[in-house]
Design a protein around this motif. Structure first.
Motif, short mmCIF file in Angstrom:
data_model
loop_
_atom_site.label_atom_id
_atom_site.label_comp_id
_atom_site.label_asym_id
_atom_site.label_seq_id
_atom_site.Cartn_x
_atom_site.Cartn_y
_atom_site.Cartn_z
N ALA A 290 -30.33 33.05 -45.16
CA ALA A 290 -31.64 33.32 -45.75
C ALA A 290 -32.72 33.33 -44.66
O ALA A 290 -32.66 32.56 -43.69
CB ALA A 290 -31.96 32.29 -46.82
N THR A 291 -33.69 34.19 -44.83
CA THR A 291 -34.71 34.38 -43.79
C THR A 291 -35.43 33.08 -43.46
O THR A 291 -35.69 32.78 -42.29
CB THR A 291 -35.73 35.44 -44.26
OG1 THR A 291 -35.04 36.67 -44.55
CG2 THR A 291 -36.77 35.70 -43.18
N ARG B 134 -33.33 30.72 -41.09
CA ARG B 134 -32.87 31.15 -39.77
C ARG B 134 -33.46 30.32 -38.63
O ARG B 134 -32.76 30.04 -37.66
CB ARG B 134 -33.18 32.64 -39.57
CG ARG B 134 -32.34 33.52 -40.46
CD ARG B 134 -32.71 34.99 -40.37
NE ARG B 134 -32.01 35.76 -41.39
CZ ARG B 134 -32.19 37.06 -41.60
NH1 ARG B 134 -33.04 37.74 -40.84
NH2 ARG B 134 -31.51 37.67 -42.55
#
Length: 330
Positions: free
Chosen positions: A17-18, A21
């Motif tokens: 998931a962004t 990161r």
């Protein structure tokens, strides 16, 4: 048809998931720095100063029934803490003074031992975070994966945030919990419920601008010793400049050839001590943290200090991001 295709190809692995990161970058950095024995020793030693505010909380909570402890906490408030009004309030209304006493002791923990520990800790760890990647070209391994420059910067900054939370935020929460356990009953939580939130805010004030500045220094050179020198010079020169300029201006305001002696001598001078505060990161942070804990109600003088911290954070982030993008554009 070429046998070996060396061109860029799309990422075929699992995507995180962004928002998570940056944690990948932070996790690898934290695991590397915690392998150093001297750092683990330093993190443990950084907890030792908690003894002094803990004794202050103990003395205050039992001062209502122990005259000797009351004299100790009153003397502490009037002397080292420089709050004679608080000393009088402790004698007159013990319960009403609780919130201010707890806030003052926790702020003193932030301002003195832990701030100096922060300067040393960041000065030894942060300069290597990005400069080492630039020197060894390790950043190419990071950006071979779907990672943006902003996520990389946040991940590197989170390494320092984790270490600072270990020496500042967690001990401060422990102090608050200790105060609750030492109190006559748990009804004190209704009087001090906002202190944990103030601890989080004061931690953010301490961590975000300082880490941004240190990471910016690290990104400006491939030699970490230069970033280390710039970091310690910033704090030392700022502190000395504030002390010298403030003392000189106070002497001129007092009309005497000698600087005032003692705290009362300085208090009797009609002088603006915020005039040179913004030159010193140490005193700028202290101004904002005092306001966060509700001990400095002069919002007009706090606003310039807050603006400086926000500007340092924004400019530092822009510098680091530009340096990373410039390397990736080569």
């Amino acid at each position: 048809m070429p046998i070996h295709d060396l061109g860029y190809r799309g990422w075929q692995g699992d995507r995180m998931a962004t928002l998570l990161r940056p944690w990948v970058v932070a996790r690898s950095g934290i695991s590397l720095v915690l392998r150093r024995r001297w750092l683990r020793t330093m993190l443990m030693l950084a907890w030792l100063p908690i003894v002094f505010p803990a004794f202050g909380l103990f003395a205050f909570e039992y001062s209502s029934t122990e005259p000797d402890l009351q004299r100790v906490i009153v003397r502490m408030a009037a002397g080292p803490l420089n709050q004679p009004e608080l000393a009088s309030q402790i004698i007159d209304d013990h319960d009403a003074a609780r919130h201010q006493v707890w806030s003052t002791l926790i702020l003193a923990f932030f301002r003195y031992p832990q701030l100096f520990a922060m300067v040393i800790l960041i000065g030894l760890i942060a300069p290597m975070l990005i400069s080492y990647d630039l020197r060894t070209k390790a950043y190419l391994m990071y950006f071979s994966r779907p990672l943006s420059p902003s996520q990389y910067i946040l991940g590197k900054s989170a390494v320092i945030w984790f270490l600072l939370s270990m020496i500042a935020t967690l001990p401060a929460f422990l102090l608050y919990l200790l105060g609750v356990l030492l109190s006559p009953d748990f009804s004190v939580v209704t009087q001090t419920w906002d202190i944990p939130l103030r601890i989080l805010a004061a931690s953010a004030v301490l961590m975000i601008p300082t880490t941004s500045l240190a990471v910016a220094y690290s990104s400006l050179t491939v030699e970490s010793r230069y970033a280390t020198f710039a970091w310690f010079t910033t704090w030392a020169m700022g502190f000395v400049a504030y002390q010298v300029l403030t003392s000189a201006s106070a002497v001129m305001a007092s009309g005497s050839m000698r600087p005032p002696r003692g705290r009362r001598g300085w208090e009797n001078i009609n002088f603006d001590f915020d005039r040179w505060r913004l030159l010193s990161p140490y005193h700028t942070l202290g101004k904002v943290q005092s306001w966060v804990f509700g001990l400095d109600t002069s919002a007009a003088s706090v606003f310039p200090a807050m603006l400086v911290l926000v500007a340092v954070t924004a400019i530092s982030f822009w510098v680091v991001r530009r340096r990373i993008i410039a390397r990736l554009s080569v």
